[in-house]
Scaffold this motif. Structure first.
Motif, PDB file in Angstrom:
ATOM      1  N   TYR A 277     -25.970  51.853   7.703  1.00 46.69           N
ATOM      2  CA  TYR A 277     -25.833  52.483   6.399  1.00 46.69           C
ATOM      3  C   TYR A 277     -24.627  53.395   6.398  1.00 46.69           C
ATOM      4  O   TYR A 277     -24.468  54.222   7.291  1.00 46.69           O
ATOM      5  CB  TYR A 277     -27.076  53.297   6.029  1.00 46.69           C
ATOM      6  CG  TYR A 277     -26.897  54.000   4.701  1.00 46.69           C
ATOM      7  CD1 TYR A 277     -26.981  53.278   3.526  1.00 46.69           C
ATOM      8  CD2 TYR A 277     -26.578  55.339   4.646  1.00 46.69           C
ATOM      9  CE1 TYR A 277     -26.770  53.888   2.305  1.00 46.69           C
ATOM     10  CE2 TYR A 277     -26.361  55.960   3.437  1.00 46.69           C
ATOM     11  CZ  TYR A 277     -26.458  55.237   2.270  1.00 46.69           C
ATOM     12  OH  TYR A 277     -26.246  55.836   1.062  1.00 46.69           O
TER      13      TYR A 277
ATOM     14  N   GLN B 104     -28.280  57.720  -2.372  1.00 45.34           N
ATOM     15  CA  GLN B 104     -28.107  56.458  -3.079  1.00 45.34           C
ATOM     16  C   GLN B 104     -28.957  55.345  -2.483  1.00 45.34           C
ATOM     17  O   GLN B 104     -29.200  54.343  -3.124  1.00 45.34           O
ATOM     18  CB  GLN B 104     -26.635  56.042  -3.059  1.00 45.34           C
ATOM     19  CG  GLN B 104     -25.744  56.959  -3.874  1.00 45.34           C
ATOM     20  CD  GLN B 104     -24.277  56.609  -3.707  1.00 45.34           C
ATOM     21  OE1 GLN B 104     -23.864  56.010  -2.720  1.00 45.34           O
ATOM     22  NE2 GLN B 104     -23.483  56.994  -4.688  1.00 45.34           N
ATOM     23  N   ALA B 105     -29.416  55.522  -1.257  1.00 46.74           N
ATOM     24  CA  ALA B 105     -30.204  54.500  -0.580  1.00 46.74           C
ATOM     25  C   ALA B 105     -31.678  54.556  -0.970  1.00 46.74           C
ATOM     26  O   ALA B 105     -32.418  53.629  -0.696  1.00 46.74           O
ATOM     27  CB  ALA B 105     -30.074  54.660   0.931  1.00 46.74           C
TER      28      ALA B 105
ATOM     29  N   PRO C 232     -35.011  54.877  -3.543  1.00 43.81           N
ATOM     30  CA  PRO C 232     -35.528  54.757  -4.907  1.00 43.81           C
ATOM     31  C   PRO C 232     -36.212  56.070  -5.295  1.00 43.81           C
ATOM     32  O   PRO C 232     -36.270  57.012  -4.494  1.00 43.81           O
ATOM     33  CB  PRO C 232     -36.538  53.612  -4.788  1.00 43.81           C
ATOM     34  CG  PRO C 232     -36.976  53.648  -3.365  1.00 43.81           C
ATOM     35  CD  PRO C 232     -35.781  54.137  -2.576  1.00 43.81           C
TER      36      PRO C 232
ATOM     37  N   THR D  23     -40.635  57.211  -2.403  1.00 49.55           N
ATOM     38  CA  THR D  23     -40.499  56.670  -1.059  1.00 49.55           C
ATOM     39  C   THR D  23     -41.666  57.139  -0.195  1.00 49.55           C
ATOM     40  O   THR D  23     -41.852  58.338  -0.010  1.00 49.55           O
ATOM     41  CB  THR D  23     -39.177  57.143  -0.415  1.00 49.55           C
ATOM     42  OG1 THR D  23     -38.086  56.728  -1.231  1.00 49.55           O
ATOM     43  CG2 THR D  23     -39.009  56.598   0.985  1.00 49.55           C
TER      44      THR D  23
ATOM     45  N   GLU E 202     -35.526  47.036   8.175  1.00 44.18           N
ATOM     46  CA  GLU E 202     -34.258  47.315   8.865  1.00 44.18           C
ATOM     47  C   GLU E 202     -34.167  48.812   9.109  1.00 44.18           C
ATOM     48  O   GLU E 202     -34.306  49.611   8.176  1.00 44.18           O
ATOM     49  CB  GLU E 202     -33.086  46.871   7.991  1.00 44.18           C
ATOM     50  CG  GLU E 202     -31.743  47.305   8.488  1.00 44.18           C
ATOM     51  CD  GLU E 202     -30.637  47.147   7.442  1.00 44.18           C
ATOM     52  OE1 GLU E 202     -29.505  47.524   7.770  1.00 44.18           O
ATOM     53  OE2 GLU E 202     -30.907  46.670   6.334  1.00 44.18           O
TER      54      GLU E 202
ATOM     55  N   ARG F 136     -35.342  50.338   5.718  1.00 51.09           N
ATOM     56  CA  ARG F 136     -35.265  49.617   4.454  1.00 51.09           C
ATOM     57  C   ARG F 136     -36.253  48.456   4.532  1.00 51.09           C
ATOM     58  O   ARG F 136     -36.243  47.662   5.469  1.00 51.09           O
ATOM     59  CB  ARG F 136     -33.857  49.086   4.214  1.00 51.09           C
ATOM     60  CG  ARG F 136     -33.688  48.402   2.866  1.00 51.09           C
ATOM     61  CD  ARG F 136     -32.245  48.001   2.579  1.00 51.09           C
ATOM     62  NE  ARG F 136     -31.240  48.976   2.963  1.00 51.09           N
ATOM     63  CZ  ARG F 136     -30.989  50.118   2.321  1.00 51.09           C
ATOM     64  NH1 ARG F 136     -31.689  50.440   1.268  1.00 51.09           N
ATOM     65  NH2 ARG F 136     -30.042  50.932   2.743  1.00 51.09           N
TER      66      ARG F 136
ATOM     67  N   GLY G 261     -37.186  45.497   2.036  1.00 48.99           N
ATOM     68  CA  GLY G 261     -36.778  44.897   0.764  1.00 48.99           C
ATOM     69  C   GLY G 261     -35.791  45.812   0.074  1.00 48.99           C
ATOM     70  O   GLY G 261     -34.780  46.221   0.656  1.00 48.99           O
ATOM     71  N   ASP G 262     -36.100  46.197  -1.166  1.00 48.86           N
ATOM     72  CA  ASP G 262     -35.207  47.084  -1.912  1.00 48.86           C
ATOM     73  C   ASP G 262     -35.682  48.538  -1.895  1.00 48.86           C
ATOM     74  O   ASP G 262     -35.224  49.357  -2.674  1.00 48.86           O
ATOM     75  CB  ASP G 262     -35.049  46.595  -3.360  1.00 48.86           C
ATOM     76  CG  ASP G 262     -36.355  46.604  -4.132  1.00 48.86           C
ATOM     77  OD1 ASP G 262     -37.413  46.974  -3.571  1.00 48.86           O
ATOM     78  OD2 ASP G 262     -36.329  46.226  -5.319  1.00 48.86           O
ATOM     79  N   SER G 263     -36.598  48.857  -0.982  1.00 53.07           N
ATOM     80  CA  SER G 263     -37.172  50.202  -0.908  1.00 53.07           C
ATOM     81  C   SER G 263     -36.970  50.801   0.472  1.00 53.07           C
ATOM     82  O   SER G 263     -36.507  50.132   1.394  1.00 53.07           O
ATOM     83  CB  SER G 263     -38.673  50.141  -1.220  1.00 53.07           C
ATOM     84  OG  SER G 263     -38.884  49.647  -2.521  1.00 53.07           O
ATOM     85  N   MET G 264     -37.362  52.045   0.592  1.00 50.80           N
ATOM     86  CA  MET G 264     -37.248  52.750   1.865  1.00 50.80           C
ATOM     87  C   MET G 264     -38.636  53.194   2.321  1.00 50.80           C
ATOM     88  O   MET G 264     -39.517  53.462   1.511  1.00 50.80           O
ATOM     89  CB  MET G 264     -36.351  53.974   1.720  1.00 50.80           C
ATOM     90  CG  MET G 264     -34.902  53.640   1.378  1.00 50.80           C
ATOM     91  SD  MET G 264     -34.023  52.779   2.684  1.00 50.80           S
ATOM     92  CE  MET G 264     -33.676  54.146   3.785  1.00 50.80           C
TER      93      MET G 264
ATOM     94  N   HIS H 200     -42.204  38.132  -2.437  1.00 56.98           N
ATOM     95  CA  HIS H 200     -41.642  36.947  -3.091  1.00 56.98           C
ATOM     96  C   HIS H 200     -41.938  35.684  -2.292  1.00 56.98           C
ATOM     97  O   HIS H 200     -41.593  34.591  -2.708  1.00 56.98           O
ATOM     98  CB  HIS H 200     -40.138  37.123  -3.292  1.00 56.98           C
ATOM     99  CG  HIS H 200     -39.820  38.321  -4.129  1.00 56.98           C
ATOM    100  ND1 HIS H 200     -40.077  38.380  -5.475  1.00 56.98           N
ATOM    101  CD2 HIS H 200     -39.320  39.530  -3.802  1.00 56.98           C
ATOM    102  CE1 HIS H 200     -39.726  39.563  -5.946  1.00 56.98           C
ATOM    103  NE2 HIS H 200     -39.269  40.282  -4.952  1.00 56.98           N
TER     104      HIS H 200
END
Length: 157
Positions: free
Chosen positions: A6, A12-13, A15, A18, A40, A59, A61-64, A94
């Protein structure tokens, strides 16, 4: 402290919401969540001159997901074995069959097997080795409010 994968402003990372959990062994938890959730590792900060994780960010998916070791002297405790957690961490999937199986193969314990649910999701839940309950769902069909009410009525709800 090591930073992995990162660059840029940390805020910015993240949402808006969290999860931040406390675990009995953060190094093992980082390895487990990497394997079980495909997470990750983004950043790990250690207490100076120790192996204790003060803060780690992953990380998923799109979350932390944030976590740290427990620090009893500061009143920071991990769940105890067999303790019933009052919350569940939910993952929107998904590819639910493969992702759920990956978590089980990594060592999670099934609480509720995957099943097509009346609200239109394929859904299941599991307990991780660190005492947290996780659920996973994937939308498989749209269900109208009337269809959902009828399904709940049929269940006796």
């Amino acid at each position: 402290m090591s930073s992995l994968g990162y660059t840029g402003r940390m805020e910015q990372a993240f949402p808006t919401l969290t999860p931040y959990i406390v675990v009995g062994n953060a190094k093992e938890a980082l390895a487990f969540y990497t394997k079980a959730l495909g997470a990750e590792v983004v950043n790990v900060a250690y207490v100076p001159n120790t192996e204790q994780v003060m803060n780690a960010q992953m990380r998923v998916g799109d979350s932390m997901l944030m976590l740290n070791d427990e620090f009893p002297d500061w009143g920071v405790f991990a769940p105890k074995a067999g303790e019933n957690m009052p919350c569940t961490i939910h993952i929107t999937s998904h590819n639910i069959d493969a992702e759920f199986q990956r978590a089980i193969d990594a060592g999670a314990t099934v609480c509720q097997p995957l099943e097509d649910m009346f609200w239109g999701d394929r859904y299941g839940s599991f307990m991780c080795p660190f005492g947290y309950k996780w659920s996973m769902g994937q939308k498989i069909k749209d269900v109208s409010p009337e269809e959902m009410a009828a399904a709940m009525q049929a269940m006796g709800g």
